[in-house]
Design a protein around this motif. Structure first.
Motif, PDB file in Angstrom:
ATOM      1  N   GLY A 392     -32.263  31.251  47.689  1.00  0.00           N
ATOM      2  CA  GLY A 392     -31.009  31.596  47.270  1.00  0.00           C
ATOM      3  C   GLY A 392     -30.145  30.419  46.571  1.00  0.00           C
ATOM      4  N   LEU A 393     -30.376  29.244  47.114  1.00  0.00           N
ATOM      5  CA  LEU A 393     -29.902  27.887  46.432  1.00  0.00           C
ATOM      6  C   LEU A 393     -30.179  27.733  44.920  1.00  0.00           C
ATOM      7  N   LEU A 394     -31.479  27.984  44.919  1.00  0.00           N
ATOM      8  CA  LEU A 394     -31.955  27.983  43.227  1.00  0.00           C
ATOM      9  C   LEU A 394     -31.393  28.964  42.227  1.00  0.00           C
ATOM     10  N   MET A 395     -31.434  30.080  42.974  1.00  0.00           N
ATOM     11  CA  MET A 395     -30.961  31.237  42.261  1.00  0.00           C
ATOM     12  C   MET A 395     -29.398  30.906  41.906  1.00  0.00           C
ATOM     13  N   LEU A 396     -28.677  30.539  42.812  1.00  0.00           N
ATOM     14  CA  LEU A 396     -27.121  30.161  42.661  1.00  0.00           C
ATOM     15  C   LEU A 396     -26.981  29.240  41.568  1.00  0.00           C
ATOM     16  N   LEU A 397     -27.988  28.019  41.318  1.00  0.00           N
ATOM     17  CA  LEU A 397     -27.703  27.169  40.660  1.00  0.00           C
ATOM     18  C   LEU A 397     -28.032  27.649  39.073  1.00  0.00           C
ATOM     19  N   ALA A 398     -29.125  28.286  38.949  1.00  0.00           N
ATOM     20  CA  ALA A 398     -29.640  28.986  37.963  1.00  0.00           C
ATOM     21  C   ALA A 398     -28.524  29.954  37.366  1.00  0.00           C
ATOM     22  N   ALA A 399     -28.053  30.596  38.098  1.00  0.00           N
ATOM     23  CA  ALA A 399     -26.864  31.681  37.869  1.00  0.00           C
ATOM     24  C   ALA A 399     -25.638  31.159  37.434  1.00  0.00           C
ATOM     25  N   ALA A 400     -25.320  30.096  37.988  1.00  0.00           N
ATOM     26  CA  ALA A 400     -24.123  29.210  37.769  1.00  0.00           C
ATOM     27  C   ALA A 400     -24.184  28.511  36.362  1.00  0.00           C
ATOM     28  N   SER A 401     -25.345  28.014  36.039  1.00  0.00           N
ATOM     29  CA  SER A 401     -25.478  27.327  34.636  1.00  0.00           C
ATOM     30  C   SER A 401     -25.566  28.586  33.587  1.00  0.00           C
ATOM     31  N   ALA A 402     -26.401  29.532  34.046  1.00  0.00           N
ATOM     32  CA  ALA A 402     -26.336  30.601  32.807  1.00  0.00           C
ATOM     33  C   ALA A 402     -25.147  31.317  32.653  1.00  0.00           C
ATOM     34  N   ALA A 403     -24.199  31.392  33.678  1.00  0.00           N
ATOM     35  CA  ALA A 403     -22.876  31.976  33.432  1.00  0.00           C
ATOM     36  C   ALA A 403     -21.815  31.047  32.648  1.00  0.00           C
ATOM     37  N   GLY A 404     -22.150  29.850  32.895  1.00  0.00           N
ATOM     38  CA  GLY A 404     -21.153  28.485  32.231  1.00  0.00           C
ATOM     39  C   GLY A 404     -20.249  28.015  33.268  1.00  0.00           C
ATOM     40  N   LEU A 405     -20.536  28.078  34.509  1.00  0.00           N
ATOM     41  CA  LEU A 405     -19.719  27.393  35.479  1.00  0.00           C
ATOM     42  C   LEU A 405     -19.660  25.923  35.345  1.00  0.00           C
ATOM     43  N   PRO A 406     -18.508  25.204  35.618  1.00  0.00           N
ATOM     44  CA  PRO A 406     -18.489  23.710  35.783  1.00  0.00           C
ATOM     45  C   PRO A 406     -18.814  23.250  37.022  1.00  0.00           C
ATOM     46  N   PRO A 407     -19.714  22.059  37.013  1.00  0.00           N
ATOM     47  CA  PRO A 407     -19.790  20.972  35.742  1.00  0.00           C
ATOM     48  C   PRO A 407     -21.250  21.136  35.165  1.00  0.00           C
ATOM     49  N   LEU A 408     -22.005  22.238  35.490  1.00  0.00           N
ATOM     50  CA  LEU A 408     -23.282  22.741  34.909  1.00  0.00           C
ATOM     51  C   LEU A 408     -23.331  22.414  33.345  1.00  0.00           C
ATOM     52  N   PRO A 409     -24.629  22.362  32.991  1.00  0.00           N
ATOM     53  CA  PRO A 409     -24.540  22.267  31.312  1.00  0.00           C
ATOM     54  C   PRO A 409     -24.303  23.530  30.671  1.00  0.00           C
ATOM     55  N   GLY A 410     -24.461  24.738  31.078  1.00  0.00           N
ATOM     56  CA  GLY A 410     -23.872  26.003  30.431  1.00  0.00           C
ATOM     57  C   GLY A 410     -22.429  25.785  30.150  1.00  0.00           C
ATOM     58  N   PHE A 411     -21.597  25.251  31.230  1.00  0.00           N
ATOM     59  CA  PHE A 411     -20.345  25.197  30.797  1.00  0.00           C
ATOM     60  C   PHE A 411     -19.816  24.207  29.984  1.00  0.00           C
ATOM     61  N   ILE A 412     -20.510  23.083  29.735  1.00  0.00           N
ATOM     62  CA  ILE A 412     -20.467  22.058  28.908  1.00  0.00           C
ATOM     63  C   ILE A 412     -20.852  22.514  27.489  1.00  0.00           C
ATOM     64  N   GLY A 413     -21.901  23.283  27.203  1.00  0.00           N
ATOM     65  CA  GLY A 413     -22.347  23.820  25.805  1.00  0.00           C
ATOM     66  C   GLY A 413     -21.371  24.850  25.378  1.00  0.00           C
ATOM     67  N   LYS A 414     -20.809  25.763  26.243  1.00  0.00           N
ATOM     68  CA  LYS A 414     -20.025  26.822  25.896  1.00  0.00           C
ATOM     69  C   LYS A 414     -18.436  26.103  25.481  1.00  0.00           C
ATOM     70  N   LEU A 415     -18.084  25.114  26.291  1.00  0.00           N
ATOM     71  CA  LEU A 415     -17.061  24.299  25.789  1.00  0.00           C
ATOM     72  C   LEU A 415     -16.993  23.739  24.683  1.00  0.00           C
ATOM     73  N   MET A 416     -18.169  23.239  24.380  1.00  0.00           N
ATOM     74  CA  MET A 416     -18.462  22.705  22.975  1.00  0.00           C
ATOM     75  C   MET A 416     -18.210  23.667  21.890  1.00  0.00           C
ATOM     76  N   VAL A 417     -18.792  24.787  22.008  1.00  0.00           N
ATOM     77  CA  VAL A 417     -18.793  25.772  21.097  1.00  0.00           C
ATOM     78  C   VAL A 417     -17.329  26.488  20.944  1.00  0.00           C
ATOM     79  N   LEU A 418     -16.729  26.582  21.815  1.00  0.00           N
ATOM     80  CA  LEU A 418     -15.235  26.760  21.677  1.00  0.00           C
ATOM     81  C   LEU A 418     -14.259  25.805  21.006  1.00  0.00           C
ATOM     82  N   GLN A 419     -14.513  24.566  21.410  1.00  0.00           N
ATOM     83  CA  GLN A 419     -13.830  23.585  20.726  1.00  0.00           C
ATOM     84  C   GLN A 419     -14.181  23.416  19.155  1.00  0.00           C
ATOM     85  N   ALA A 420     -15.538  23.863  18.802  1.00  0.00           N
ATOM     86  CA  ALA A 420     -15.912  23.860  17.553  1.00  0.00           C
ATOM     87  C   ALA A 420     -15.421  24.942  16.598  1.00  0.00           C
TER      88      ALA A 420
END
Length: 540
Positions: A392-420
């Motif tokens: 469950g913890l592994l699924m939570l981490l992977a899901a949060a990153s895939a969805a783009g929740l902070p502070p995981l890299p999915g959030f950082i990547g999407k924020l970079m796209v929005l800024q660009a």
């Protein structure tokens, strides 16, 4: 001056480092075929050791190349010492080194996972795995369009058999469609390459970068036609709308380690679009400049939007992750479609993250499915998993990153796209689609998590297996998720690397000089990215 044996070997290693990511897996595959795999109980342990050593060395080679590339040096390797553009040339810049490192970083844990038992479900798994790596790495370092086609075919032929590994009616069914679609794409690839060669008389990427801007008139129309044909080809590989329909069923039917490795394969199409359409047919490409710009951004946004709806409608875990693969590709291509250096940097960062997390999800969903008894991978109430806290913890981490929740890299990547995208005429569309896709991804994964871990049938407890308890399988899955989290901790240095990689792509003259030599450089206009209010002053 006398040179010690160690110095000679080190010099030889440095001189040929650029070709080793291609040569090593190829030679390893040949060695494995010579060893054979019958009887399996005697050969498999040896094959596993050889495969793991080879991929581990490949990871070290890719890391060294990435560190060297970070200094801005382009490493050029002329096969047979034939001068470009007449001979085969391999080129490693920041982008190529990043893709090599990403490929090996995914391949090693996937191979560890497959060695837990999947490799025994069919013949020659490890040899085919190495041929797949050879094709992937070759596509990322080749400096020639025709050899890009050759490496495409190498990785595709290996993928055809890997897809069917373990057999089964469903794999044969989707495998036939997969082969037919890719054979058609390969035929189109040859047509596109032939049009380019007929027009400018070269397929060397450096030579094309300086010859394409000089083409005018009717010949420019042929170049535009070739560029659009190649967009179709690369769109099939990358799973771009409307050419992505083959992917969900194919990836869902493949075994977990094969599907995880295939997460890299879609990035070959993304890489090719960036290298060919972003540079050769990019800004300052004369009459053929930005041929695909009117098409790429809207198609990419449509890809993300439709794919996330497919994820919401998915009834099995692998199909859900397969649609998320397509959605992530749409986000990456949307950033590429902005045709600015900050957007390309965002695309590279997000591509690295999404590849790691998608590969981890393919492995993770099989671990979960193995513990759910008869329900298996279907999104319906089933037996409670044996390791709910860990999985469950592994699924939570992977899901949060895939969805783009902070502070995981999915959030950082999407924020970079929005800024660009700020200041771009399509900013509203980009923000709307990226944010909506992230929100719907979160809903889809939350729904799946609630079914897997909350909507259980206690009376079926014990009907599953303890496959998730295997340290080997868990180690492989956890390593991919941890690598994604590491990207968040190292976001600053990684962003500086992707910024530099994007800017380096715009320096045509440096690329041409490195490949052709200063005497082969023709006088051309400098390649300059357009500035928007959001990017003005962002780069020197």
């Amino acid at each position: 001056m006398n040179m010690s044996f160690a110095d000679m070997m080190m010099r030889l290693f440095n001189d040929h480092l650029a070709v080793l990511p291609v040569l090593l897996p190829g030679l390893t595959a040949v060695l494995m075929l010579l060893i054979g795999d019958r009887p399996a109980e005697q050969c498999l342990p040896r094959l596993r050791r050889i495969a793991l050593i080879s991929v581990g060395l490949g990871l070290l080679f890719a890391l060294k190349l990435a560190m060297e590339a970070d200094d801005g040096v382009l490493r050029v390797y002329r096969v047979g010492d034939w001068p470009a553009p007449f001979g085969i040339v391999l080129v490693v810049d920041r982008l190529s080194a990043l893709m090599l490192l990403l490929t090996q970083a995914v391949a090693l844990p996937v191979l560890v996972y497959a060695s837990g038992g999947w490799d025994s479900h069919g013949r020659h798994f490890h040899a085919l795995f190495q041929f797949q790596l050879m094709g992937l790495n070759g596509a990322f370092v080749t400096g020639d369009l025709f050899n890009l086609f050759v490496f495409f075919e190498v990785l595709l032929i290996a993928s055809y058999v890997l897809l069917l590994h373990g057999q089964g009616k469903e794999r044969f069914r989707v495998g036939l469609q997969y082969v037919a679609i890719n054979l058609a794409a390969s035929a189109l690839f040859l047509i596109g390459v032939a049009l380019i060669y007929a027009t400018v008389g070269t397929l060397n990427m450096a030579d094309l970068a300086q010859r394409v801007p000089q083409v005018q008139g009717d010949e420019a129309l042929l170049l535009k036609a070739a560029a659009l044909i190649l967009l179709v080809v690369f769109g099939v590989k990358a799973a771009l709308l409307p050419l992505y329909l083959w992917l969900p069923a194919t990836y869902a039917a493949a075994s977990a380690p094969v599907a995880a490795l295939f997460a890299v394969m879609t990035k070959v199409g993304v890489y090719s679009i960036l290298r060919v359409h972003g540079v050769i047919f990019g800004h300052d490409a004369g009459a053929a400049a930005l041929t695909v710009q009117p098409w790429l951004l809207p198609l990419a946004l449509g890809t993300s939007a439709l794919a996330v709806l497919g994820a919401l409608a998915a009834h099995t875990l692998p199909r859900l992750v397969a649609y998320l693969t397509v959605a992530s590709v749409g986000t990456i291509l949307a950033a590429l479609g902005l045709f600015t250096a900050p957007a390309w940097s965002a695309a590279l960062y997000y591509m690295a993250h999404s590849t790691l997390v998608i590969a981890a999800l393919f492995l993770l969903v099989e671990l979960v499915a193995a513990q759910r008894g008869d329900a298996g991978e279907r999104l319906e109430p089933g037996a409670p998993v044996a390791q709910p806290a860990l999985l469950g913890l592994l699924m939570l981490l992977a899901a949060a990153s895939a969805a783009g929740l902070p502070p995981l890299p999915g959030f950082i990547g999407k924020l970079m796209v929005l800024q660009a995208s700020s200041g771009h005429e399509a900013q509203a569309w980009v923000w709307t689609v990226v944010l909506a896709v992230g929100f719907l991804t979160l809903i889809g994964l939350a729904r799946a998590g609630s079914v897997l871990f909350w909507s259980v049938r206690p009376e079926l407890a014990g009907s599953g297996t303890s496959a998730g308890a295997s340290p080997r399988l868990l180690l492989a899955t956890v390593s991919l998720i941890v690598a994604g989290v590491f990207m968040s901790a190292m976001a600053g240095p990684l962003k500086r690397y992707t910024d530099a990689a994007a800017e380096q792509l715009g320096d045509r003259r440096a690329y041409v000089e490195a490949v052709l030599g200063s005497e082969g450089v023709q006088t051309t206009r400098p390649y300059v990215f357009p500035r928007t209010p959001a990017t003005e002053g962002a780069h020197p």
